[in-house]
Write a protein that holds these residues in place. Sequence first.
Motif, PDB file in Angstrom:
ATOM      1  N   LEU A   8       0.825  -1.212   0.000  1.00  0.00           N
ATOM      2  CA  LEU A   8       0.000   0.000   0.000  1.00  0.00           C
ATOM      3  C   LEU A   8       0.860   1.262   0.000  1.00  0.00           C
ATOM      4  N   ALA A   9       2.127   1.113   0.387  1.00  0.00           N
ATOM      5  CA  ALA A   9       3.020   2.287   0.386  1.00  0.00           C
ATOM      6  C   ALA A   9       3.237   2.818  -1.035  1.00  0.00           C
ATOM      7  N   HIS A  10       2.981   1.948  -2.053  1.00  0.00           N
ATOM      8  CA  HIS A  10       3.199   2.369  -3.438  1.00  0.00           C
ATOM      9  C   HIS A  10       2.041   3.157  -4.014  1.00  0.00           C
ATOM     10  N   ILE A  11       0.907   3.210  -3.307  1.00  0.00           N
ATOM     11  CA  ILE A  11      -0.246   3.882  -3.912  1.00  0.00           C
ATOM     12  C   ILE A  11      -0.691   5.074  -3.059  1.00  0.00           C
ATOM     13  N   GLU A  12      -1.489   5.906  -3.698  1.00  0.00           N
ATOM     14  CA  GLU A  12      -2.008   7.128  -3.081  1.00  0.00           C
ATOM     15  C   GLU A  12      -2.923   6.801  -1.895  1.00  0.00           C
TER      16      GLU A  12
END
Length: 393
Positions: free
Chosen positions: A34-38
């Motif tokens: 989830l760190a990769h998405i807004e």
Amino acid sequence: MYHTFLIKYGEIGIKGNNRHVFEDALAKQIRLSLAHIEGEFQIRKERGRIYVECGGAWDEEETIGTLSRIFGIVGICPVHTYALSDIEAMRRDIVAYVHEEYPDASATFKVKARRINKEFPLTSMEIDAELGEAILMACPAMRVDVHNPEILFDLEIRDRIYIYSKQLPGPGGMPVGSNGSAMLCLSGGIDSPVAGWMIAKRGVKIDAIYFHAPPYTSERAKQKVVDLARAVARYAGPIRLHVVNFTDIQLAIYDTCPHEELTIIMRRYMMRIAEHFAEKDGDLGIVTGESIGQVASQTMQSLMTTNAAVHMPVYRPLIGFDKSEIVDIAKKIDTYETSILPFEDCCTIFVARHPVTKPLPEVIERSEAKLKGTIEELFETAIRTTETFTVKP
Ligand code: ATP
Ligand code: MG
């Protein structure tokens, strides 16, 4: 609108004492993905459950898409939460939930409440009865079926009220990193990305190695492999990719060994170099996309002869799959379209017209012996000039 997901996981629930290790690994993978998405996400672990709370500029489709690629997750339940006050408010909340999620509801249902907050004055069964009645009064087309309901309304009474009734599928498997790591031999074909995905699905972290043969293979062929690594990384997390310049070894084999043995000898050198980097990376095995009988280099005899070049276990997750079954998975995991791009592979260039299909290790070793004196330095050079970088999803 909901802003919480309840994450259901299967296999890791049965791991006895190791259970918390696996739950931690899953929570960690969720956090990393989830760190990769807004958006701002909080991951909360609570007695056999993981909740993802979404805030900020999170996007529903992107968040569900990301969660649906995390190994270890079997189900993703969108949860609506409501403030906790009294049973009257709760009756209004469940009706609002039904209207929102099932606007033309005509189905059988059951309410199943769990009272985690013991301060709430009604028992779970009293809550079930109250809320069931509220739904019946507000939605005349709904009927109760406690044995085999079409819709099950799960309710958790916590600091707030959690209601969910839908479950979107996760990929299953085990969280990456919970089962060590392995070195994937990644070519530009259809099979090896699928093999990597299958091993990662069992919780294994993936490193990868690609044998490049410039100028016989192009930069675009290499880029294709990087793209495939990226596609696999969407599930498996960041992949350390080693790009080995294999040209000189291939030319030496071509010049020195019988041409019908080229592929098998080349495969044995690939395995040796893969083993070198696997040991360096702390991997516990080598992974290939081979399946029995697919080509001459994948007969039982060829696989035995390829295996004999290394000591490390070689995992071949596709061993019993037909090509069409492999293609189905490749399409599902979005590697197929890249795999079929028409860039040459080093195996297709240095290929004999009539390759041996029943190589004997001792015959192949005799042919390889002719390389003594030149191959050692080429091997060293290939390792020294290998380019290593990390491919992120
Ligand atoms: P794929 O579709 O994965 O390319 P393939 O059917 O073309 O497989 P081969 O070319 O015989 O089969 O390769 C068998 C396996 O050897 C591959 O699945 C892969 O794991 C490994 N391999 C082949 N060529 C390379 C390469 N250039 N770099 C890294 N690994 C390779
Ligand atoms: Mg190939």
